[in-house]
Design an enzyme around this catalytic site. Structure first.
Site, PDB file in Angstrom:
ATOM      1  N   HIS A  15       2.279  -3.218   3.019  1.00  0.00           N
ATOM      2  CA  HIS A  15       1.256  -3.053   2.094  1.00  0.00           C
ATOM      3  C   HIS A  15       0.553  -4.081   1.714  1.00  0.00           C
ATOM      4  O   HIS A  15      -0.077  -4.346   0.739  1.00  0.00           O
ATOM      5  CB  HIS A  15       1.923  -2.623   0.673  1.00  0.00           C
ATOM      6  CG  HIS A  15       2.715  -1.336   0.579  1.00  0.00           C
ATOM      7  ND1 HIS A  15       4.025  -1.113   0.207  1.00  0.00           N
ATOM      8  CD2 HIS A  15       2.405  -0.145   1.499  1.00  0.00           C
ATOM      9  CE1 HIS A  15       4.408  -0.010   0.526  1.00  0.00           C
ATOM     10  NE2 HIS A  15       3.438   0.689   1.122  1.00  0.00           N
ATOM     11  N   ARG A  74      13.345   6.655   1.132  1.00  0.00           N
ATOM     12  CA  ARG A  74      14.010   5.513   1.799  1.00  0.00           C
ATOM     13  C   ARG A  74      15.085   4.883   0.609  1.00  0.00           C
ATOM     14  O   ARG A  74      14.583   4.852  -0.621  1.00  0.00           O
ATOM     15  CB  ARG A  74      13.094   4.420   2.180  1.00  0.00           C
ATOM     16  CG  ARG A  74      12.372   4.743   3.424  1.00  0.00           C
ATOM     17  CD  ARG A  74      11.169   3.768   3.643  1.00  0.00           C
ATOM     18  NE  ARG A  74      10.007   4.508   3.897  1.00  0.00           N
ATOM     19  CZ  ARG A  74       8.805   3.789   3.890  1.00  0.00           C
ATOM     20  NH1 ARG A  74       8.767   2.421   3.687  1.00  0.00           N
ATOM     21  NH2 ARG A  74       7.573   4.662   3.558  1.00  0.00           N
ATOM     22  N   LEU A 117       3.402   1.250  -5.956  1.00  0.00           N
ATOM     23  CA  LEU A 117       4.654   2.329  -6.155  1.00  0.00           C
ATOM     24  C   LEU A 117       4.056   3.807  -5.638  1.00  0.00           C
ATOM     25  O   LEU A 117       3.187   4.458  -6.275  1.00  0.00           O
ATOM     26  CB  LEU A 117       4.871   2.419  -7.364  1.00  0.00           C
ATOM     27  CG  LEU A 117       5.123   1.151  -8.378  1.00  0.00           C
ATOM     28  CD1 LEU A 117       5.599   1.262  -9.722  1.00  0.00           C
ATOM     29  CD2 LEU A 117       6.365   0.408  -7.570  1.00  0.00           C
ATOM     30  N   GLU A 132      -7.037   0.531   0.437  1.00  0.00           N
ATOM     31  CA  GLU A 132      -6.963  -0.246   1.492  1.00  0.00           C
ATOM     32  C   GLU A 132      -8.008  -0.147   2.497  1.00  0.00           C
ATOM     33  O   GLU A 132      -8.522  -1.172   3.281  1.00  0.00           O
ATOM     34  CB  GLU A 132      -5.538   0.406   2.004  1.00  0.00           C
ATOM     35  CG  GLU A 132      -4.174  -0.283   1.483  1.00  0.00           C
ATOM     36  CD  GLU A 132      -3.212   0.550   1.587  1.00  0.00           C
ATOM     37  OE1 GLU A 132      -3.088   1.865   1.039  1.00  0.00           O
ATOM     38  OE2 GLU A 132      -2.222   0.016   2.195  1.00  0.00           O
ATOM     39  N   ASN A 170      -7.119   4.347  11.136  1.00  0.00           N
ATOM     40  CA  ASN A 170      -5.679   4.082  10.894  1.00  0.00           C
ATOM     41  C   ASN A 170      -5.206   5.213  11.889  1.00  0.00           C
ATOM     42  O   ASN A 170      -5.011   6.466  11.452  1.00  0.00           O
ATOM     43  CB  ASN A 170      -5.342   4.327   9.417  1.00  0.00           C
ATOM     44  CG  ASN A 170      -3.912   4.223   9.163  1.00  0.00           C
ATOM     45  OD1 ASN A 170      -3.102   4.015  10.038  1.00  0.00           O
ATOM     46  ND2 ASN A 170      -3.645   4.477   7.941  1.00  0.00           N
ATOM     47  N   ASP A 175       8.906  13.820  -4.412  1.00  0.00           N
ATOM     48  CA  ASP A 175       7.861  13.703  -5.226  1.00  0.00           C
ATOM     49  C   ASP A 175       8.048  13.336  -6.785  1.00  0.00           C
ATOM     50  O   ASP A 175       8.871  14.239  -7.350  1.00  0.00           O
ATOM     51  CB  ASP A 175       6.846  15.112  -4.987  1.00  0.00           C
ATOM     52  CG  ASP A 175       5.427  14.809  -5.553  1.00  0.00           C
ATOM     53  OD1 ASP A 175       4.934  14.318  -6.731  1.00  0.00           O
ATOM     54  OD2 ASP A 175       4.562  14.866  -4.728  1.00  0.00           O
ATOM     55  N   ARG A 234      -6.591  -0.725  11.016  1.00  0.00           N
ATOM     56  CA  ARG A 234      -5.328  -0.797  10.470  1.00  0.00           C
ATOM     57  C   ARG A 234      -4.132  -1.046  11.359  1.00  0.00           C
ATOM     58  O   ARG A 234      -4.029  -0.370  12.420  1.00  0.00           O
ATOM     59  CB  ARG A 234      -5.011  -0.024   9.513  1.00  0.00           C
ATOM     60  CG  ARG A 234      -3.467  -0.135   8.939  1.00  0.00           C
ATOM     61  CD  ARG A 234      -3.140   0.903   8.027  1.00  0.00           C
ATOM     62  NE  ARG A 234      -1.885   0.454   7.563  1.00  0.00           N
ATOM     63  CZ  ARG A 234      -0.758   1.362   7.319  1.00  0.00           C
ATOM     64  NH1 ARG A 234      -0.769   2.586   7.841  1.00  0.00           N
ATOM     65  NH2 ARG A 234       0.321   0.959   6.912  1.00  0.00           N
TER      66      ARG A 234
HETATM   67  P1  ADP Z   1       1.812   6.563   0.494  1.00  0.00           P
HETATM   68  O1  ADP Z   1       2.953   5.698   0.343  1.00  0.00           O
HETATM   69  O2  ADP Z   1       2.219   8.010   1.526  1.00  0.00           O
HETATM   70  O3  ADP Z   1       0.409   6.352   0.736  1.00  0.00           O
HETATM   71  P2  ADP Z   1       0.886   7.392  -2.085  1.00  0.00           P
HETATM   72  O4  ADP Z   1       0.574   6.370  -2.492  1.00  0.00           O
HETATM   73  O5  ADP Z   1      -0.178   8.526  -2.052  1.00  0.00           O
HETATM   74  O6  ADP Z   1       1.908   7.436  -1.147  1.00  0.00           O
HETATM   75  O7  ADP Z   1       1.851   8.144  -3.186  1.00  0.00           O
HETATM   76  C1  ADP Z   1       2.403   9.438  -3.197  1.00  0.00           C
HETATM   77  C2  ADP Z   1       3.205   9.809  -4.187  1.00  0.00           C
HETATM   78  O8  ADP Z   1       2.711   9.630  -5.431  1.00  0.00           O
HETATM   79  C3  ADP Z   1       3.562  11.155  -4.250  1.00  0.00           C
HETATM   80  O9  ADP Z   1       4.842  11.345  -3.476  1.00  0.00           O
HETATM   81  C4  ADP Z   1       4.213  11.401  -5.717  1.00  0.00           C
HETATM   82  O10 ADP Z   1       5.418  11.091  -6.026  1.00  0.00           O
HETATM   83  C5  ADP Z   1       3.180  10.536  -6.368  1.00  0.00           C
HETATM   84  N1  ADP Z   1       2.214  11.139  -7.184  1.00  0.00           N
HETATM   85  C6  ADP Z   1       1.189  11.601  -7.061  1.00  0.00           C
HETATM   86  N2  ADP Z   1       0.357  11.976  -7.948  1.00  0.00           N
HETATM   87  C7  ADP Z   1       1.259  11.809  -9.062  1.00  0.00           C
HETATM   88  C8  ADP Z   1       1.092  12.235 -10.512  1.00  0.00           C
HETATM   89  N3  ADP Z   1      -0.092  12.859 -10.795  1.00  0.00           N
HETATM   90  N4  ADP Z   1       2.377  11.982 -11.285  1.00  0.00           N
HETATM   91  C9  ADP Z   1       3.346  11.324 -10.615  1.00  0.00           C
HETATM   92  N5  ADP Z   1       3.316  10.944  -9.606  1.00  0.00           N
HETATM   93  C10 ADP Z   1       2.443  11.189  -8.686  1.00  0.00           C
END
Ligand code: ADP
Length: 400
Positions: free
Chosen positions: A182, A243, A211, A386, A7, A285, A93
């Site tokens: 996605h 976003r 999500l 993925e 990727n 986050d 990817r």
């Molecule tokens: P990306 O879109 O960058 O691939 P991910 O699917 O890895 O993102 O998701 C990352 C997000 O998941 C983090 O920014 C956070 O908001 C959320 N996240 C990760 N671990 C937890 C958790 N234990 N509880 C709540 N949200 C979480």
């Protein structure tokens, strides 16, 4: 069979070496700061092999980065394969396949030219993906390479779902339409959902909620994507980490005039300063939102509520679009880990047959049915993968 999954971004490159048949991961890692000062991370998943954590490796271009990956994988002491011969194919990817690619494809000169034609649709991503492919081709002559597109799974959407209500010429001349992203994740979790439910994909109406930091939802009817929330670009649909998601285009004119912003500055606000971070003034986050909300921060609570509300609205919309829904899938960082968001999304959907089991919902990161036994609509927690999907697509194309 071992597949190297690449990727490639503009200054970084993620990789995994895995067995598509067993799903076993042999090694994974990351090249960062390509073209700057080069940091290399290698995490072998085989007992007794040593990890390299962000060590300095000169990487003026992607070529040196991929060479570092190959050297690490075949290294006599810490490598996970005996030689390059044990890497059977490479799956790349690629973000945008436009309308040309409705599935993964073996990379030929014609395919490379067609991917390059999609560059204007994803100017930040596709050129970097192409650089990664070319560097791999030069270092691994004779090894088959496959392109797996984020957009491909959504090419089954009907025109009523992918067309914007704009002058038709913008579609014909300029390719302006909903593409969706996605796709690899939505395809993977849809397949897993069918397996978990003991049904064929053709028998199911699914709503897949990816999500994460970036979020999108797909309506998957009979194994095919029929609608999705991201659009011409990944800015559309749900509010995300930073976003905005969908908004009234009139707001752009109003704010740009008021604050003297040009379109690039405005888009920077929509892409990088909005979403739950912009709304909460706390963080992108969801873990930070959760703890801030628990400490009484009202804006953080509002951001969580807004996010869950928008997800719920898509669930309702896509159930209507498909004439029903058999299962709702939660995946990616937030979907896999955040039980509060899952619970908020499902609350109030009892009328359509969704009944969450709060005990089962108290789970993280493993395939679980989180709906109650008598819930008409199943609710599934499915960790996305993925890379495995890319490796499986690559293997099936290479095997013919
Ligand atoms: P990306 O879109 O960058 O691939 P991910 O699917 O890895 O993102 O998701 C990352 C997000 O998941 C983090 O920014 C956070 O908001 C959320 N996240 C990760 N671990 C937890 C958790 N234990 N509880 C709540 N949200 C979480």
């Amino acid at each position: 069979m071992n597949i190297l999954v690449i990727n490639a971004g503009s200054s970084s490159l993620k990789y995994q070496l895995l067995n598509p048949e067993t799903g076993d991961l042999l090694a994974k890692g990351l090249c960062e700061r390509i073209g700057i000062d080069g940091k290399f991370t290698y995490k072998p998943q085989v007992a007794g092999k040593e990890t390299l954590d962000a060590i300095d490796v000169a990487m003026p271009t992607h070529s040196e980065a991929i060479q570092a990956v190959l050297d690490a994988l075949v290294d006599a002491k810490n490598g996970v394969v005996g030689s390059m011969k044990e890497i059977d194919a490479v799956g790349h990817r690629v973000v945008h396949g436009g309308e040309k690619f409705a599935k993964s494809v073996l990379i030929t000169d014609e395919v490379m030219a067609a991917i390059e034609e999609c560059n204007p649709l994803a100017p930040l991503h596709n050129p970097a993906n192409i650089i990664g492919i070319k560097a791999c081709q030069a270092l691994m002559p004779g090894t088959p390479m496959v392109a797996v597109f984020d957009t491909a799974f959504h090419q089954t959407m009907p025109p009523k779902a992918f067309m914007y209500a704009l002058p038709y010429a913008y579609y014909e001349n300029d390719k302006v339409r909903r593409y969706g992203f996605h796709g690899t994740s939505h395809k993977y979790v849809s397949g897993r959902a069918a397996a978990m439910l003991g049904k064929k994909p053709e028998e199911l109406k699914l709503i897949s909620c990816h999500l994460g930091n970036g979020s999108s939802i797909a309506a998957v009817d009979g194994g095919k994507s029929v609608d999705t929330s991201m659009g011409f670009t990944p800015l559309a649909g749900l509010p995300m980490g930073t976003r905005s998601g969908d908004l009234d285009a009139g707001i752009l004119q109003y704010l740009m005039n008021k604050y003297g912003m040009n379109i690039d500055e405005m888009l920077n606000v929509l892409n990088k300063k909005s979403g739950v971070e912009g709304l909460s003034c706390v963080s992108s986050d969801f873990r930070d939102l959760e703890s801030a909300a628990a400490n009484g921060d009202e804006k953080a609570a509002l951001a969580q509520e807004k996010f869950a509300y928008e997800v719920k609205k898509y669930v309702g919309a896509y159930a209507a679009a498909m004439g029903g829904v058999d299962a709702i899938i939660f995946t990616a960082g937030v979907g896999e880990n955040d039980k509060a968001i899952r619970s908020m999304v499902c609350q109030g959907l009892e009328y359509m047959g969704v009944k969450l089991d709060e005990t089962a919902n108290n789970t993280r990161g493993k395939e679980t049915v989180i709906s109650a036994a008598d819930s008409k609509v199943k609710v599934l927690l499915i960790p996305t993968n993925e890379e495995l999907m890319i490796a499986q697509d690559t293997a099936s194309i290479v095997k013919g």
